[in-house]
Design a protein around this motif. Structure first.
Motif, mmCIF file in Angstrom:
data_model
loop_
_atom_site.group_PDB
_atom_site.id
_atom_site.type_symbol
_atom_site.label_atom_id
_atom_site.label_comp_id
_atom_site.label_asym_id
_atom_site.label_seq_id
_atom_site.Cartn_x
_atom_site.Cartn_y
_atom_site.Cartn_z
ATOM 1 N N ALA A 1 0.837 -1.192 0.000
ATOM 2 C CA ALA A 1 0.000 0.000 0.000
ATOM 3 C C ALA A 1 0.874 1.243 0.000
ATOM 4 O O ALA A 1 2.071 1.203 0.251
ATOM 5 C CB ALA A 1 -0.895 -0.004 1.236
ATOM 6 N N GLY A 2 0.234 2.375 -0.291
ATOM 7 C CA GLY A 2 0.964 3.642 -0.265
ATOM 8 C C GLY A 2 1.505 3.997 -1.631
ATOM 9 O O GLY A 2 1.464 3.222 -2.569
ATOM 10 N N THR A 3 2.015 5.192 -1.751
ATOM 11 C CA THR A 3 2.549 5.658 -3.015
ATOM 12 C C THR A 3 3.903 5.022 -3.265
ATOM 13 O O THR A 3 4.773 5.031 -2.408
ATOM 14 C CB THR A 3 2.693 7.191 -3.005
ATOM 15 O OG1 THR A 3 1.413 7.751 -2.756
ATOM 16 C CG2 THR A 3 3.228 7.691 -4.329
ATOM 17 N N SER A 4 4.089 4.457 -4.442
ATOM 18 C CA SER A 4 5.338 3.780 -4.770
ATOM 19 C C SER A 4 6.328 4.765 -5.359
ATOM 20 O O SER A 4 6.002 5.908 -5.664
ATOM 21 C CB SER A 4 5.076 2.669 -5.790
ATOM 22 O OG SER A 4 4.774 3.231 -7.039
ATOM 23 N N VAL A 5 7.556 4.280 -5.547
ATOM 24 C CA VAL A 5 8.599 5.116 -6.137
ATOM 25 C C VAL A 5 8.195 5.575 -7.531
ATOM 26 O O VAL A 5 8.548 6.651 -7.981
ATOM 27 C CB VAL A 5 9.930 4.327 -6.173
ATOM 28 C CG1 VAL A 5 11.008 5.109 -6.906
ATOM 29 C CG2 VAL A 5 10.384 4.005 -4.761
ATOM 30 N N SER A 6 7.421 4.735 -8.238
ATOM 31 C CA SER A 6 7.021 5.074 -9.602
ATOM 32 C C SER A 6 5.936 6.137 -9.645
ATOM 33 O O SER A 6 5.579 6.616 -10.713
ATOM 34 C CB SER A 6 6.515 3.819 -10.324
ATOM 35 O OG SER A 6 5.319 3.358 -9.721
ATOM 36 N N GLY A 7 5.384 6.495 -8.493
ATOM 37 C CA GLY A 7 4.349 7.515 -8.464
ATOM 38 C C GLY A 7 2.946 6.959 -8.575
ATOM 39 O O GLY A 7 1.999 7.700 -8.810
ATOM 40 N N ALA A 8 2.788 5.633 -8.409
ATOM 41 C CA ALA A 8 1.457 5.042 -8.477
ATOM 42 C C ALA A 8 0.586 5.586 -7.345
ATOM 43 O O ALA A 8 1.066 5.901 -6.267
ATOM 44 C CB ALA A 8 1.559 3.524 -8.358
ATOM 45 N N SER A 9 -0.693 5.683 -7.610
ATOM 46 C CA SER A 9 -1.632 6.210 -6.627
ATOM 47 C C SER A 9 -1.644 5.357 -5.368
ATOM 48 O O SER A 9 -1.505 4.135 -5.416
ATOM 49 C CB SER A 9 -3.037 6.236 -7.235
ATOM 50 O OG SER A 9 -4.006 6.461 -6.234
ATOM 51 N N ALA A 10 -1.842 6.008 -4.230
ATOM 52 C CA ALA A 10 -1.958 5.285 -2.959
ATOM 53 C C ALA A 10 -3.188 4.385 -2.952
ATOM 54 O O ALA A 10 -3.288 3.467 -2.137
ATOM 55 C CB ALA A 10 -2.024 6.282 -1.805
ATOM 56 N N ASP A 11 -4.152 4.672 -3.856
ATOM 57 C CA ASP A 11 -5.343 3.835 -3.941
ATOM 58 C C ASP A 11 -5.042 2.468 -4.561
ATOM 59 O O ASP A 11 -5.848 1.545 -4.464
ATOM 60 C CB ASP A 11 -6.424 4.524 -4.783
ATOM 61 C CG ASP A 11 -6.946 5.786 -4.109
ATOM 62 O OD1 ASP A 11 -6.893 5.846 -2.867
ATOM 63 O OD2 ASP A 11 -7.386 6.695 -4.820
ATOM 64 N N TRP A 12 -3.893 2.371 -5.217
ATOM 65 C CA TRP A 12 -3.550 1.133 -5.917
ATOM 66 C C TRP A 12 -2.828 0.215 -4.951
ATOM 67 O O TRP A 12 -1.611 0.072 -4.955
ATOM 68 C CB TRP A 12 -2.690 1.467 -7.136
ATOM 69 C CG TRP A 12 -2.509 0.354 -8.126
ATOM 70 C CD1 TRP A 12 -1.338 -0.216 -8.500
ATOM 71 C CD2 TRP A 12 -3.523 -0.315 -8.859
ATOM 72 N NE1 TRP A 12 -1.557 -1.199 -9.413
ATOM 73 C CE2 TRP A 12 -2.888 -1.289 -9.655
ATOM 74 C CE3 TRP A 12 -4.919 -0.214 -8.909
ATOM 75 C CZ2 TRP A 12 -3.602 -2.140 -10.504
ATOM 76 C CZ3 TRP A 12 -5.616 -1.060 -9.755
ATOM 77 C CH2 TRP A 12 -4.958 -2.002 -10.546
ATOM 78 N N ASN A 13 -3.601 -0.398 -4.057
ATOM 79 C CA ASN A 13 -3.037 -1.225 -2.997
ATOM 80 C C ASN A 13 -3.451 -2.684 -3.208
ATOM 81 O O ASN A 13 -4.046 -3.036 -4.222
ATOM 82 C CB ASN A 13 -3.495 -0.706 -1.632
ATOM 83 C CG ASN A 13 -5.002 -0.585 -1.550
ATOM 84 O OD1 ASN A 13 -5.732 -1.414 -2.111
ATOM 85 N ND2 ASN A 13 -5.495 0.445 -0.872
ATOM 86 N N GLU A 14 -3.144 -3.512 -2.232
ATOM 87 C CA GLU A 14 -3.403 -4.936 -2.420
ATOM 88 C C GLU A 14 -4.880 -5.231 -2.674
ATOM 89 O O GLU A 14 -5.226 -6.036 -3.543
ATOM 90 C CB GLU A 14 -2.907 -5.722 -1.210
ATOM 91 C CG GLU A 14 -3.069 -7.230 -1.385
ATOM 92 C CD GLU A 14 -2.384 -8.028 -0.281
ATOM 93 O OE1 GLU A 14 -2.600 -9.251 -0.260
ATOM 94 O OE2 GLU A 14 -1.671 -7.431 0.539
ATOM 95 N N LYS A 15 -5.760 -4.568 -1.941
ATOM 96 C CA LYS A 15 -7.191 -4.813 -2.141
ATOM 97 C C LYS A 15 -7.627 -4.385 -3.537
ATOM 98 O O LYS A 15 -8.402 -5.078 -4.206
ATOM 99 C CB LYS A 15 -8.010 -4.069 -1.090
ATOM 100 C CG LYS A 15 -9.508 -4.326 -1.203
ATOM 101 C CD LYS A 15 -10.309 -3.599 -0.151
ATOM 102 C CE LYS A 15 -11.787 -3.952 -0.222
ATOM 103 N NZ LYS A 15 -12.375 -3.716 -1.558
ATOM 104 N N THR A 16 -7.144 -3.231 -3.986
ATOM 105 C CA THR A 16 -7.504 -2.754 -5.323
ATOM 106 C C THR A 16 -7.066 -3.749 -6.384
ATOM 107 O O THR A 16 -7.816 -4.059 -7.319
ATOM 108 C CB THR A 16 -6.824 -1.398 -5.604
ATOM 109 O OG1 THR A 16 -7.076 -0.523 -4.527
ATOM 110 C CG2 THR A 16 -7.339 -0.785 -6.888
ATOM 111 N N ILE A 17 -5.854 -4.256 -6.232
ATOM 112 C CA ILE A 17 -5.328 -5.211 -7.211
ATOM 113 C C ILE A 17 -6.159 -6.485 -7.214
ATOM 114 O O ILE A 17 -6.563 -6.994 -8.269
ATOM 115 C CB ILE A 17 -3.843 -5.500 -6.919
ATOM 116 C CG1 ILE A 17 -2.998 -4.249 -7.179
ATOM 117 C CG2 ILE A 17 -3.336 -6.662 -7.770
ATOM 118 C CD1 ILE A 17 -1.588 -4.320 -6.664
ATOM 119 N N ARG A 18 -6.445 -7.006 -6.040
ATOM 120 C CA ARG A 18 -7.251 -8.231 -5.960
ATOM 121 C C ARG A 18 -8.641 -8.021 -6.559
ATOM 122 O O ARG A 18 -9.161 -8.878 -7.275
ATOM 123 C CB ARG A 18 -7.369 -8.696 -4.505
ATOM 124 C CG ARG A 18 -6.082 -9.302 -3.954
ATOM 125 C CD ARG A 18 -6.275 -9.724 -2.500
ATOM 126 N NE ARG A 18 -5.048 -10.264 -1.942
ATOM 127 C CZ ARG A 18 -4.948 -11.447 -1.352
ATOM 128 N NH1 ARG A 18 -6.009 -12.222 -1.253
ATOM 129 N NH2 ARG A 18 -3.791 -11.865 -0.869
#
Length: 274
Positions: free
Chosen positions: A4-21
């Protein structure tokens, strides 16, 4: 990727494990409800099943494994009829995983018979594309995803290292033939050795290289740690990843022609996804 959280690449904090699943489940269920008008054993389904089984093994409570069991049972765990053609081995990724996950020998029986036939009477055709019998060998980059991981999985399933020996020999021959060591990328097949991109650089196909780099982790996950040529595959993965990173667009996508993003000026989604 799953943190979770904002990655080095700048991905949204919304793009976390639950979102991916959640998105994985939506894609799996949508695709299952919207089948294409082609055989469920076609290589496009093989690629889908390969992703679906990895999702299912990672999220056992999701729809991935039930969908695969249903597909495999409906198709009687068969392959298509071109026994030497790598495309028709692609469904074997999922069939072998299900044989191991469920302790179901029937899921492995038919793909094993096909690959035994290939090993017992190996083709000696040229790797030069469009010559007679060339696609009875791994003469195009896609093939390095379709078939080698199935051989490695069979070695893990049976304990017979003969599958690894065959895969090793054929994979290295294809790599020697199609891998450009100067650029660290794969030609799709021999037709492109002398065909330049529009900007004059070498022509390397996005999805063609995507096939190869997607197949390497599948090989490595089942290859024994002490297999003598394991460092070859690890090094190839690193070299290819480094070369592909240089070709990546700022928005994260890749273009169809890796060294010429302006011709055509389009994102290539299948290459990007692989």
């Amino acid at each position: 990727m799953l943190s979770a959280g904002t990655s080095v690449s700048g991905a949204s904090a919304d793009w976390n494990e639950k979102t991916i699943r959640d998105n994985l489940q939506l894609v799996a269920e949508w695709q299952a409800k919207h089948p294409k008008k082609r055989s469920p054993l076609h290589w496009t389904y093989g690629a889908f099943y390969s992703g679906l089984v990895q999702y299912g093994l990672s999220v056992p409570e999701g729809p991935g494994l039930p969908l695969l069991r249903k597909a495999g049972e409906e198709q009687e765990w068969k392959t298509l009829n071109r026994h030497y053609h790598a495309d028709d081995h692609a469904v074997g990724h999922a069939w072998m995983e299900m044989a191991m996950e469920d302790g179901n020998p029937a899921a492995a029986e038919k793909i094993r018979a096909v690959l035994d036939k290939v090993m017992n009477r190996p083709s000696s055709a040229s790797l030069q594309f469009l010559t007679p019998g060339c696609q009875d060998r791994w003469s195009w980059s896609d093939a390095l995803f379709m078939s080698p991981p199935v051989f490695v999985k069979l070695a893990a399933y049976t304990g017979n290292r003969r599958y690894l020996e065959f895969m090793d020999r054929e994979y290295k021959l294809t790599c020697d033939y199609l891998f450009d060591r100067e650029e660290g990328l794969f030609f799709r097949d021999s037709r492109y050795f002398t065909v330049p991109a529009a900007n004059g650089k070498k022509m390397f196909w996005s999805r063609g290289n995507g096939w190869v780099i997607a197949g390497l982790p599948l090989i490595l996950q089942d290859m024994p740690a002490d297999w003598p040529s394991r460092p070859f595959y690890e090094d190839l993965l690193k070299r290819l990843a480094a070369a592909l990173k240089k070709c990546q667009s700022p928005d994260g996508s890749w273009h169809a022609s890796l060294l010429d993003p302006d011709e055509p000026p389009l994102k290539e989604m299948s290459g990007t996804l692989f």
